[in-house]
Design a protein around this motif. Structure first.
Motif, PDB file in Angstrom:
ATOM      1  N   GLY A  58       1.705   7.667   5.256  1.00 33.02           N
ATOM      2  CA  GLY A  58       0.275   7.559   5.640  1.00 33.02           C
ATOM      3  C   GLY A  58      -0.160   6.198   4.595  1.00 33.02           C
ATOM      4  O   GLY A  58      -1.046   5.521   5.470  1.00 33.02           O
ATOM      5  N   SER A  59      -0.009   6.088   3.711  1.00 39.97           N
ATOM      6  CA  SER A  59      -0.376   5.066   2.870  1.00 39.97           C
ATOM      7  C   SER A  59       0.320   3.766   3.127  1.00 39.97           C
ATOM      8  O   SER A  59      -0.318   2.609   3.684  1.00 39.97           O
ATOM      9  CB  SER A  59      -0.039   5.136   1.410  1.00 39.97           C
ATOM     10  N   LEU A  60       1.657   3.779   3.510  1.00 42.35           N
ATOM     11  CA  LEU A  60       2.310   2.589   4.146  1.00 42.35           C
ATOM     12  C   LEU A  60       1.798   2.013   5.582  1.00 42.35           C
ATOM     13  O   LEU A  60       1.576   0.954   5.729  1.00 42.35           O
ATOM     14  CB  LEU A  60       3.929   2.710   4.250  1.00 42.35           C
ATOM     15  N   LEU A  61       1.412   2.965   6.394  1.00 43.05           N
ATOM     16  CA  LEU A  61       1.048   2.765   7.644  1.00 43.05           C
ATOM     17  C   LEU A  61      -0.271   1.838   7.755  1.00 43.05           C
ATOM     18  O   LEU A  61      -0.418   1.127   8.478  1.00 43.05           O
ATOM     19  CB  LEU A  61       0.855   3.952   8.592  1.00 43.05           C
ATOM     20  N   VAL A  62      -1.217   2.286   6.572  1.00 40.66           N
ATOM     21  CA  VAL A  62      -2.226   1.342   6.772  1.00 40.66           C
ATOM     22  C   VAL A  62      -2.093   0.039   6.322  1.00 40.66           C
ATOM     23  O   VAL A  62      -2.463  -1.016   7.051  1.00 40.66           O
ATOM     24  CB  VAL A  62      -3.281   1.918   5.554  1.00 40.66           C
ATOM     25  N   GLY A  63      -1.146  -0.454   5.475  1.00 39.28           N
ATOM     26  CA  GLY A  63      -0.690  -1.712   5.188  1.00 39.28           C
ATOM     27  C   GLY A  63      -0.002  -2.307   6.391  1.00 39.28           C
ATOM     28  O   GLY A  63      -0.413  -3.381   6.691  1.00 39.28           O
ATOM     29  N   VAL A  64       0.916  -1.452   6.985  1.00 42.57           N
ATOM     30  CA  VAL A  64       1.813  -2.149   8.106  1.00 42.57           C
ATOM     31  C   VAL A  64       0.903  -2.271   9.209  1.00 42.57           C
ATOM     32  O   VAL A  64       0.893  -3.558   9.988  1.00 42.57           O
ATOM     33  CB  VAL A  64       2.702  -0.988   8.454  1.00 42.57           C
ATOM     34  N   ASN A  65      -0.179  -1.502   9.720  1.00 35.93           N
ATOM     35  CA  ASN A  65      -0.965  -1.846  10.765  1.00 35.93           C
ATOM     36  C   ASN A  65      -1.951  -2.809  10.542  1.00 35.93           C
ATOM     37  O   ASN A  65      -2.200  -3.889  11.643  1.00 35.93           O
ATOM     38  CB  ASN A  65      -1.595  -0.461  11.227  1.00 35.93           C
ATOM     39  N   PHE A  66      -2.304  -2.866   9.362  1.00 35.71           N
ATOM     40  CA  PHE A  66      -3.327  -3.941   8.888  1.00 35.71           C
ATOM     41  C   PHE A  66      -2.573  -5.510   9.264  1.00 35.71           C
ATOM     42  O   PHE A  66      -3.207  -6.503   9.793  1.00 35.71           O
ATOM     43  CB  PHE A  66      -4.032  -3.853   7.383  1.00 35.71           C
ATOM     44  N   ALA A  67      -1.468  -5.581   8.444  1.00 37.28           N
ATOM     45  CA  ALA A  67      -0.456  -6.756   8.458  1.00 37.28           C
ATOM     46  C   ALA A  67      -0.329  -7.253  10.006  1.00 37.28           C
ATOM     47  O   ALA A  67      -0.326  -8.421  10.376  1.00 37.28           O
ATOM     48  CB  ALA A  67       0.763  -6.498   7.914  1.00 37.28           C
ATOM     49  N   LYS A  68       0.159  -6.209  10.937  1.00 40.00           N
ATOM     50  CA  LYS A  68       0.383  -6.574  12.087  1.00 40.00           C
ATOM     51  C   LYS A  68      -0.815  -6.936  12.944  1.00 40.00           C
ATOM     52  O   LYS A  68      -0.646  -8.291  13.563  1.00 40.00           O
ATOM     53  CB  LYS A  68       0.600  -5.304  13.157  1.00 40.00           C
TER      54      LYS A  68
ATOM     55  N   VAL B 177       4.616  -7.374   4.299  1.00 38.50           N
ATOM     56  CA  VAL B 177       4.019  -6.026   4.049  1.00 38.50           C
ATOM     57  C   VAL B 177       5.075  -5.046   3.730  1.00 38.50           C
ATOM     58  O   VAL B 177       6.229  -5.301   4.586  1.00 38.50           O
ATOM     59  CB  VAL B 177       3.236  -5.597   5.390  1.00 38.50           C
ATOM     60  N   ALA B 178       4.896  -4.369   2.749  1.00 37.95           N
ATOM     61  CA  ALA B 178       5.905  -3.344   2.480  1.00 37.95           C
ATOM     62  C   ALA B 178       5.765  -2.285   3.414  1.00 37.95           C
ATOM     63  O   ALA B 178       4.654  -1.569   3.584  1.00 37.95           O
ATOM     64  CB  ALA B 178       5.573  -2.828   0.928  1.00 37.95           C
ATOM     65  N   ASN B 179       6.903  -1.918   4.038  1.00 36.46           N
ATOM     66  CA  ASN B 179       6.739  -1.155   5.070  1.00 36.46           C
ATOM     67  C   ASN B 179       7.694   0.238   4.635  1.00 36.46           C
ATOM     68  O   ASN B 179       7.908   1.191   5.404  1.00 36.46           O
ATOM     69  CB  ASN B 179       7.295  -1.461   6.363  1.00 36.46           C
ATOM     70  N   ARG B 180       8.555   0.175   3.340  1.00 32.07           N
ATOM     71  CA  ARG B 180       9.217   1.378   2.818  1.00 32.07           C
ATOM     72  C   ARG B 180       9.679   1.066   1.340  1.00 32.07           C
ATOM     73  O   ARG B 180       9.444  -0.299   1.144  1.00 32.07           O
ATOM     74  CB  ARG B 180      10.611   1.464   3.781  1.00 32.07           C
TER      75      ARG B 180
ATOM     76  N   ASP C  98       3.117  -1.532  -8.697  1.00 30.18           N
ATOM     77  CA  ASP C  98       3.223  -1.890  -7.201  1.00 30.18           C
ATOM     78  C   ASP C  98       2.054  -3.172  -7.092  1.00 30.18           C
ATOM     79  O   ASP C  98       0.976  -2.946  -7.375  1.00 30.18           O
ATOM     80  CB  ASP C  98       2.642  -0.667  -6.278  1.00 30.18           C
ATOM     81  N   ASN C  99       2.513  -4.104  -6.558  1.00 34.54           N
ATOM     82  CA  ASN C  99       1.575  -5.169  -6.441  1.00 34.54           C
ATOM     83  C   ASN C  99       2.073  -6.292  -5.097  1.00 34.54           C
ATOM     84  O   ASN C  99       3.157  -6.284  -4.697  1.00 34.54           O
ATOM     85  CB  ASN C  99       1.689  -6.189  -7.634  1.00 34.54           C
ATOM     86  N   GLY C 100       1.174  -7.050  -4.542  1.00 34.67           N
ATOM     87  CA  GLY C 100       1.240  -7.697  -3.322  1.00 34.67           C
ATOM     88  C   GLY C 100       1.852  -9.000  -3.408  1.00 34.67           C
ATOM     89  O   GLY C 100       2.963  -9.400  -2.641  1.00 34.67           O
ATOM     90  N   ALA C 101       1.993  -9.449  -4.886  1.00 35.95           N
ATOM     91  CA  ALA C 101       2.717 -10.797  -5.126  1.00 35.95           C
ATOM     92  C   ALA C 101       4.392 -10.763  -5.011  1.00 35.95           C
ATOM     93  O   ALA C 101       4.695 -11.592  -4.471  1.00 35.95           O
ATOM     94  CB  ALA C 101       2.324 -11.226  -6.392  1.00 35.95           C
TER      95      ALA C 101
ATOM     96  N   SER D  74       0.935  -1.102  -0.149  1.00 40.01           N
ATOM     97  CA  SER D  74       0.038  -0.133   0.059  1.00 40.01           C
ATOM     98  C   SER D  74       0.784   1.179  -0.067  1.00 40.01           C
ATOM     99  O   SER D  74       0.427   2.131   0.581  1.00 40.01           O
ATOM    100  CB  SER D  74      -0.913  -0.036   1.244  1.00 40.01           C
ATOM    101  N   SER D  75       2.197   1.072  -0.884  1.00 42.89           N
ATOM    102  CA  SER D  75       2.945   2.473  -0.603  1.00 42.89           C
ATOM    103  C   SER D  75       2.536   3.406  -1.245  1.00 42.89           C
ATOM    104  O   SER D  75       3.057   4.717  -0.947  1.00 42.89           O
ATOM    105  CB  SER D  75       4.338   1.961  -1.264  1.00 42.89           C
ATOM    106  N   CYS D  76       1.735   3.416  -2.266  1.00 38.98           N
ATOM    107  CA  CYS D  76       1.314   4.567  -3.040  1.00 38.98           C
ATOM    108  C   CYS D  76      -0.071   4.695  -3.462  1.00 38.98           C
ATOM    109  O   CYS D  76      -1.008   4.581  -2.547  1.00 38.98           O
ATOM    110  CB  CYS D  76       2.234   4.877  -4.227  1.00 38.98           C
ATOM    111  N   ASP D  77      -0.652   4.431  -4.684  1.00 42.50           N
ATOM    112  CA  ASP D  77      -1.866   4.609  -4.982  1.00 42.50           C
ATOM    113  C   ASP D  77      -2.372   3.367  -5.565  1.00 42.50           C
ATOM    114  O   ASP D  77      -3.579   3.163  -5.943  1.00 42.50           O
ATOM    115  CB  ASP D  77      -2.033   5.583  -5.996  1.00 42.50           C
ATOM    116  N   GLU D  78      -1.726   2.090  -5.043  1.00 38.97           N
ATOM    117  CA  GLU D  78      -2.291   0.596  -5.318  1.00 38.97           C
ATOM    118  C   GLU D  78      -2.495   0.047  -3.832  1.00 38.97           C
ATOM    119  O   GLU D  78      -1.639   0.077  -3.416  1.00 38.97           O
ATOM    120  CB  GLU D  78      -1.479  -0.213  -6.303  1.00 38.97           C
TER     121      GLU D  78
END
Ligand code: KG4
Ligand code: ZN
Length: 336
Positions: free
Chosen positions: A86-96, A78-81, A300-303, A8-12
């Motif tokens: 703000g976008s990264l934090l959504v993915g990081v916190n969800f992943a945790k 999870v991509a954390n950097r 950008d992709n989760g795979a 979730s690092s940018c707009d995907e």
């Protein structure tokens, strides 16, 4: 081992399930492009808010498409950097929270390294190889010795290549995302119409470095000198000439690096690796093994995150729940 990868690092907003770092069971990519189009660029605040709304349905869809339940997941990556914090934090916190709730390990990964890993999802590739990482925020020429051991030899000294595409497109109102718009319009233009400048960066530490701000400014300045409002052919010529120069700047340095190292495998990654001129021109070098990810794996992709995450988790590396997100790339070794 099944790894859930979140990006979730940018707009995907993307979530994937990948088995053993190789077999993609699902790779859902929900793009926010339409929501940022009217601003001609990504608005960070909008991006992070949309991620908070989309992350859960995207995870659910990813599990459904992989035909598994959350209990089947063995680990979470999870991509954390680097990226928009703000976008990264959504993915990081969800992943945790997700990993905690299913009692599985989780690991934060560098999304630039993940871009270089993307081709491994589709090909058998031996290390070492030359990595060509070209995205909206980075331009890196490196030697990749393992999924995690990357020696950087060249970078941009100013704008990233994707950033130059985006800024030129924005200035001429060519569309968004800029790289995609320029690539498309260039097919109708004459790439030799304008002779845009090539930076001279031959000395000392800059042997493998590139620069894009001069090309960007020269292209933008054409508007004042030659551009005729409403002249579509002229726009296409400018786009095609800019694109050709942007790619030749990159390839010139890449070929010097290949010559110097003798390494004959080149693996590209990142959004600009989707560029058709780059793909065609580099593939003409029959003496090289050139590997591009499929178009879906360039962006950008989760795979790619799940893929590289598998290797960290398999090696016993996992993160504690106090890791956070960072806008910057993790430190790479840079050859002096
Ligand atoms: O890797 P990515 O999806 O996000 C970042 O990590 O930055 O790359 C996005 C960048 C943008 O600058 C976009 O304009 C560029 O990749 N891009 C392209 C093409 N498709 C996307 N640049 C040139 N040609 C393309 N076909
Ligand atoms: Zn990226």
């Amino acid at each position: 081992m099944l790894v859930l990868g979140i990006e979730s690092s940018c707009d995907e907003c993307s979530v994937a399930v990948v088995e053993d770092g190789r077999r993609i069971l699902s790779n859902v990519i929900a793009t926010q492009i339409d929501l940022h189009r009217k601003y001609n660029g990504v608005v960070p605040e909008i991006a992070s808010r949309i991620h908070t709304e989309w992350i859960l349905p995207v995870v659910k869809q990813s599990l459904e498409e992989a035909k598994i339940t959350k209990e089947d997941i063995d680990g979470v990556a999870v991509a954390n950097r680097p990226g928009l914090v703000g976008s990264l934090l959504v993915g990081v916190n969800f992943a945790k929270s997700f990993a905690y709730s299913i009692d599985r390990p989780f690991v934060g990964v560098d999304h630039i390294r993940a871009h270089l890993y993307a081709s491994h999802l589709e090909n058998d590739i031996e290390y070492p190889y030359i990595g060509l990482l070209v995205s909206g925020g980075h331009t890196i020429l490196c030697i990749v010795k393992s999924f995690d051991d990357i020696e950087v030899l060249g970078t941009t000294i100013d704008d990233a290549i994707g950033e130059a595409f985006d800024k030129v497109a924005k200035f001429y109102d060519l569309g968004y995302p800029g790289g995609v718009a320029i690539d498309k319009l260039s097919r109708e233009g004459n790439c030799n119409a304008y002779n845009f400048p090539t930076p001279v960066l031959n000395k000392g530490n800059h042997k493998y470095d590139v620069s894009y701000s001069g090309l960007k400014n020269a292209t933008i300045n054409q508007r004042h000198q030659f551009f005729v409002e409403g002249d579509i052919d002229n726009k296409a010529d400018i786009a095609a000439s800019f694109q050709k120069r942007a790619i030749t700047i990159l390839l010139k340095k890449l070929y010097i690096l290949i010559e110097d190292t003798g390494i004959k495998t080149v693996v590209a990654g990142g959004g600009v690796a989707a560029n058709s001129y780059l793909r065609e021109d580099l593939s003409k070098r029959e003496d090289l093994r050139v590997i591009f990810p499929s178009l879906r794996l360039c962006t950008d992709n989760g795979a790619m995150v799940a893929g590289i995450g598998y290797h960290y988790l398999k090696g016993g590396k996992c993160d504690s729940l106090d890791i956070t997100a960072s806008p910057r790339v993790s430190s790479f070794k840079r050859k002096a």
